[in-house]
Design a protein around this motif. Structure first.
Motif, PDB file in Angstrom:
ATOM      1  N   LYS A 105      13.840  40.821   2.855  1.00  0.00           N
ATOM      2  CA  LYS A 105      14.683  40.990   4.034  1.00  0.00           C
ATOM      3  C   LYS A 105      16.011  40.284   3.760  1.00  0.00           C
ATOM      4  N   ILE A 106      17.110  40.932   4.096  1.00  0.00           N
ATOM      5  CA  ILE A 106      18.431  40.381   3.823  1.00  0.00           C
ATOM      6  C   ILE A 106      19.107  39.978   5.131  1.00  0.00           C
ATOM      7  N   LEU A 107      19.501  38.721   5.199  1.00  0.00           N
ATOM      8  CA  LEU A 107      20.257  38.200   6.339  1.00  0.00           C
ATOM      9  C   LEU A 107      21.729  38.120   5.923  1.00  0.00           C
ATOM     10  N   SER A 108      22.589  38.773   6.697  1.00  0.00           N
ATOM     11  CA  SER A 108      23.997  38.848   6.285  1.00  0.00           C
ATOM     12  C   SER A 108      24.901  38.829   7.514  1.00  0.00           C
ATOM     13  N   PHE A 109      25.960  37.982   7.476  1.00  0.00           N
ATOM     14  CA  PHE A 109      26.938  37.955   8.570  1.00  0.00           C
ATOM     15  C   PHE A 109      28.247  37.339   8.073  1.00  0.00           C
ATOM     16  N   ASP A 110      29.300  37.561   8.837  1.00  0.00           N
ATOM     17  CA  ASP A 110      30.631  37.052   8.503  1.00  0.00           C
ATOM     18  C   ASP A 110      30.694  35.559   8.834  1.00  0.00           C
ATOM     19  N   ALA A 111      30.728  34.719   7.808  1.00  0.00           N
ATOM     20  CA  ALA A 111      30.715  33.267   8.024  1.00  0.00           C
ATOM     21  C   ALA A 111      32.017  32.772   8.639  1.00  0.00           C
ATOM     22  N   LYS A 112      33.134  33.382   8.282  1.00  0.00           N
ATOM     23  CA  LYS A 112      34.433  32.952   8.817  1.00  0.00           C
ATOM     24  C   LYS A 112      34.495  33.103  10.336  1.00  0.00           C
ATOM     25  N   LYS A 113      33.784  34.079  10.848  1.00  0.00           N
ATOM     26  CA  LYS A 113      33.784  34.351  12.294  1.00  0.00           C
ATOM     27  C   LYS A 113      33.240  33.163  13.081  1.00  0.00           C
ATOM     28  N   TYR A 114      32.298  32.411  12.480  1.00  0.00           N
ATOM     29  CA  TYR A 114      31.642  31.315  13.185  1.00  0.00           C
ATOM     30  C   TYR A 114      32.122  29.939  12.736  1.00  0.00           C
ATOM     31  N   SER A 115      33.039  29.897  11.791  1.00  0.00           N
ATOM     32  CA  SER A 115      33.416  28.603  11.205  1.00  0.00           C
ATOM     33  C   SER A 115      34.255  27.766  12.169  1.00  0.00           C
ATOM     34  N   LYS A 116      34.171  26.448  11.975  1.00  0.00           N
ATOM     35  CA  LYS A 116      34.982  25.508  12.741  1.00  0.00           C
ATOM     36  C   LYS A 116      35.421  24.385  11.814  1.00  0.00           C
ATOM     37  N   GLU A 117      36.380  23.595  12.252  1.00  0.00           N
ATOM     38  CA  GLU A 117      36.926  22.544  11.395  1.00  0.00           C
ATOM     39  C   GLU A 117      36.269  21.211  11.700  1.00  0.00           C
ATOM     40  N   GLY A 118      35.854  20.518  10.629  1.00  0.00           N
ATOM     41  CA  GLY A 118      35.221  19.222  10.787  1.00  0.00           C
ATOM     42  C   GLY A 118      36.227  18.095  10.823  1.00  0.00           C
ATOM     43  N   ASP A 119      35.727  16.869  10.985  1.00  0.00           N
ATOM     44  CA  ASP A 119      36.588  15.687  11.064  1.00  0.00           C
ATOM     45  C   ASP A 119      37.374  15.469   9.770  1.00  0.00           C
ATOM     46  N   GLY A 120      36.767  15.848   8.634  1.00  0.00           N
ATOM     47  CA  GLY A 120      37.435  15.666   7.349  1.00  0.00           C
ATOM     48  C   GLY A 120      38.302  16.843   6.955  1.00  0.00           C
ATOM     49  N   GLY A 121      38.459  17.817   7.851  1.00  0.00           N
ATOM     50  CA  GLY A 121      39.286  18.980   7.563  1.00  0.00           C
ATOM     51  C   GLY A 121      38.533  20.129   6.925  1.00  0.00           C
ATOM     52  N   GLU A 122      37.223  19.921   6.628  1.00  0.00           N
ATOM     53  CA  GLU A 122      36.466  20.997   5.992  1.00  0.00           C
ATOM     54  C   GLU A 122      36.131  22.085   6.993  1.00  0.00           C
ATOM     55  N   CYS A 123      35.949  23.292   6.494  1.00  0.00           N
ATOM     56  CA  CYS A 123      35.583  24.445   7.307  1.00  0.00           C
ATOM     57  C   CYS A 123      34.064  24.627   7.186  1.00  0.00           C
TER      58      CYS A 123
END
Length: 326
Positions: A217-235
């Protein structure tokens, strides 16, 4: 008298500069090396002297010219800046594609003494394994949790598998599709829930059957759509998945996890919910460090620490759970 001194300084002061002697000495040795066929025939001159003079002369001449260039203040600043970037910020100097190409050349040269004929092929395989799709995102603080129930009157066992993790996205890619697969001997592998950033997400449209292997079974989705910025600037995004599936003890007693991404910090938790089964846990792949022995916590979970919070697991490492009926 002062004029004579000035003229003398003008004539002889350059001769005190070691750079001048580098260039002059280099030219002289190049000249001697170039005409070595004449004087090297002497019985007092060892064979190969001309070639040595030519090589040393070229090195001295090149060093002298390079030193003259480096004397310029503008070039010195530029050179220092470039060297600093190459060593401490190569990603700012070249593109990711070019960096991969240079890495391939460097790795091939390192492997050449060991694999003279296959060094390029070996370097390419290493790059495919560690530096292609693996660079788009990696996982941190991963927990895999298994609740296993062995049926009494059949050879089947049911697995409730829950995984939580933090997915760190690379800033180098504009589009990132999160994609993972899970294998099961039966078609009844079911994604019970998908939670992204603490929010329940509809399963419809993100889970599909692998057309090349219906066990997957393949799980697939657009990660950028759900991304947010952390305290260190990482996505990043947080991800939780809950699967339920069955396997056959006679034909497929193993639960195999082989990491396809870099993982920073990972723990596996296992609990048997039936009394007629047990399991054997073993980590797989090459060892980057020694993992501590599994232990049972007060809640009844067997905990296996594959990597502590700041330790890194590489693609290809993983573990196997073998389920046994007793």
């Amino acid at each position: 008298m002062k004029n004579m001194l000035s003229i003398s300084r003008a004539i002889f002061s350059p001769l005190l500069n070691p750079i001048v002697w580098l260039i002059f000495g280099g030219v002289l040795l190049i000249f001697l090396g170039g005409y070595g066929s004449g004087w090297e025939s002497s019985p007092y001159i060892p064979d190969g002297t001309a070639e040595i003079c030519l090589k040393i002369g070229s090195a001295l001449f090149g060093g002298g010219v390079f030193a003259v260039i480096m004397k310029g203040g503008q070039f010195t600043n530029f050179f220092v800046s470039v060297v600093s970037e190459v060593f401490y910020g190569p990603a700012d100097v070249v593109s990711l594609k070019e960096a991969k190409s240079r890495w391939l050349t460097l790795t091939g040269s390192i492997l050449k003494p060991v694999l003279p004929k296959e060094c390029d092929a070996a370097a390419l395989e290493i790059r495919k394994k560690f530096f292609d799709e693996e660079l788009k995102y990696h996982f941190e603080d991963v927990v895999h949790q298994y609740e296993i129930n062995v049926e009494d009157h059949t050879s089947l066992f049911t697995v409730d598998y829950n995984s939580t993790m933090k997915v760190i996205l690379s800033p180098k890619y504009k589009e990132i599709i999160f994609k993972q697969e899970i294998e099961s001997e039966h078609d009844g592998c079911e994604l019970i829930s998908l939670i992204i950033n603490e929010q329940l997400v509809s399963i419809k449209g993100v889970l599909s059957v692998d057309p090349d292997n219906r066990k997957n079974k393949i799980l697939s989705f657009d990660a950028k759509k759900y991304s947010k910025e952390g305290d260190g600037g990482e996505c990043y995004l947080t991800l939780e998945r809950h699967f339920r599936f069955k396997q056959n003890l006679l034909t497929d007693p193993n639960l195999i996890q082989s990491l396809s991404r870099y993982v920073k910090g990972m723990q596996v938790k296992i609990r048997m919910t039936s009394k007629n089964g047990k399991f054997v846990f073993s980590d797989t792949g090459f060892k980057t460090f020694k993992s501590p022995d599994p232990y049972v916590c007060p809640q009844g979970w067997t905990r296996c620490e594959l990597a502590e919070k700041d330790q890194l697991l590489l693609p290809g490492q993983g573990y196997i759970l073998t389920v046994i009926k007793v």
